[in-house]
Scaffold this active site. Structure first.
Site, mmCIF file in Angstrom:
data_model
loop_
_atom_site.group_PDB
_atom_site.id
_atom_site.type_symbol
_atom_site.label_atom_id
_atom_site.label_comp_id
_atom_site.label_asym_id
_atom_site.label_seq_id
_atom_site.Cartn_x
_atom_site.Cartn_y
_atom_site.Cartn_z
ATOM 1 N N GLU A 1 -10.102 -27.742 40.594
ATOM 2 C CA GLU A 1 -8.884 -27.030 40.431
ATOM 3 C C GLU A 1 -8.419 -26.448 41.563
ATOM 4 O O GLU A 1 -7.036 -26.363 42.078
ATOM 5 C CB GLU A 1 -9.130 -25.746 39.518
ATOM 6 C CG GLU A 1 -7.670 -24.898 39.158
ATOM 7 C CD GLU A 1 -7.707 -24.145 38.168
ATOM 8 O OE1 GLU A 1 -6.746 -23.480 37.740
ATOM 9 O OE2 GLU A 1 -8.423 -24.663 37.001
ATOM 10 N N ARG A 2 -9.261 -26.205 42.792
ATOM 11 C CA ARG A 2 -8.648 -25.711 44.116
ATOM 12 C C ARG A 2 -8.280 -26.913 44.829
ATOM 13 O O ARG A 2 -7.149 -26.773 45.653
ATOM 14 C CB ARG A 2 -10.047 -25.146 44.953
ATOM 15 C CG ARG A 2 -10.476 -23.652 44.436
ATOM 16 C CD ARG A 2 -11.286 -23.149 45.218
ATOM 17 N NE ARG A 2 -12.706 -23.992 45.503
ATOM 18 C CZ ARG A 2 -13.836 -23.540 46.178
ATOM 19 N NH1 ARG A 2 -13.844 -22.270 46.500
ATOM 20 N NH2 ARG A 2 -14.751 -24.046 45.925
#
Length: 283
Positions: free
Chosen positions: A78-79
């Site tokens: 997700e980052r």
């Protein structure tokens, strides 16, 4: 229910081998965040640094997705996804895997745990979430995530702290060790002011233990005749408090005595019995 997940867990986090899996360029607009993402706070500075790197070098490792009803959901990465959006990319390299809802929940937590990305509160909330959604006991969850049962119990216990103290754990002002020590206070009204003192004075866990022991001693003096407590008894109480995540007292007279372990609810009692490995057959 996802069975045998733990045995193949490493394979799900290994770097992608292009010979074994197909790396696709997926449109960012088709990707949705992980609905079971345990991490609530993302470091803006770290995201910006990753964004700047992506602008120069691109996304070096594909993210992992699963098919959703519309588009895709993020399993791992997700980052990287957030940084790619910040870098104004239209597509991102990804591997799409066939995962069940249960596997996605579990992997979302484990991926963050392996990277040590969670605050103590996020970790505690993640364990509680998995136990509820997957109908797992603390013992079963401990097996699934590769932790000991007391470790899981001590983290979940942090969720019984006052909300104001939970905020301190969430933002990193206090550690999980500080939280466990605060739970050992006999007078619960002392938890918030003691937590504030620990933050203001930058107390270590050991220093906080001394503060808590003094406060508990003062409570005892108000109800019983003061007695000199041998240092080995105090140290044993400290170790037991850490193990059970609650107030523990050792009362010794001559060569006899008793150990008292505090619990605050039926669920809390069940938690302690699990740590003691005591089980009752249903009748």
């Amino acid at each position: 229910m996802a069975k045998g997940l733990g045995k193949g867990i490493n394979a799900l986090f290994n770097n992608v081998d292009a010979n074994e899996e197909t790396v696709q360029n997926i449109a960012i607009k088709e990707i949705k965040p992980n609905p079971y993402q345990p991490r609530k706070i993302f470091d803006t500075k770290a995201i910006n640094e990753l964004r700047d790197s992506i602008k120069i070098h691109g996304v070096l490792q594909p993210i992992i997705l699963r098919n959703a009803k519309k588009g895709y959901e993020i399993v791992v990465g997700e980052r990287r996804f957030r940084a790619a959006k910040e870098a104004k990319l239209k597509e991102i390299p990804a591997v799409v895997r066939d995962l069940t809802e249960e596997e996605m929940m579990e992997l979302s937590v484990i991926e963050n745990l392996q990277r040590e990305d969670l605050s103590p509160l996020e970790e505690a909330e993640s364990y509680q979430f998995l136990m509820k959604k997957l109908s797992l006991t603390q013992a079963k969850l401990a097996e699934r995530v590769g932790k000991s049962r007391p470790y899981i119990a001590n983290f979940v216990r942090l969720l019984t702290l006052p909300e104001e103290v939970q905020v301190m754990l969430r933002d990193g002002s206090l550690s999980a060790g500080h939280g466990r020590v605060l739970l050992g206070l006999k007078l619960k009204k002392n938890i918030i002011p003691t937590a504030k003192k620990a933050v203001a004075q930058g107390l270590t866990v050991r220093q906080l233990e001394d503060v808590v022991n003094n406060l508990n001693d003062n409570v005892s003096r108000e109800t019983i005749k003061p007695a000199r407590v041998p240092i080995f008894i105090r140290e044993s109480e400290s170790q037991l408090r850490d193990k059970f995540g609650t107030a523990v007292s050792i009362k010794r007279r001559d060569k006899k005595g008793k150990i008292e372990i505090e619990f605050l609810s039926d669920d809390d009692l069940d938690r302690i019995l699990e740590i003691l490995d005591i089980q009752f057959d249903d009748e």
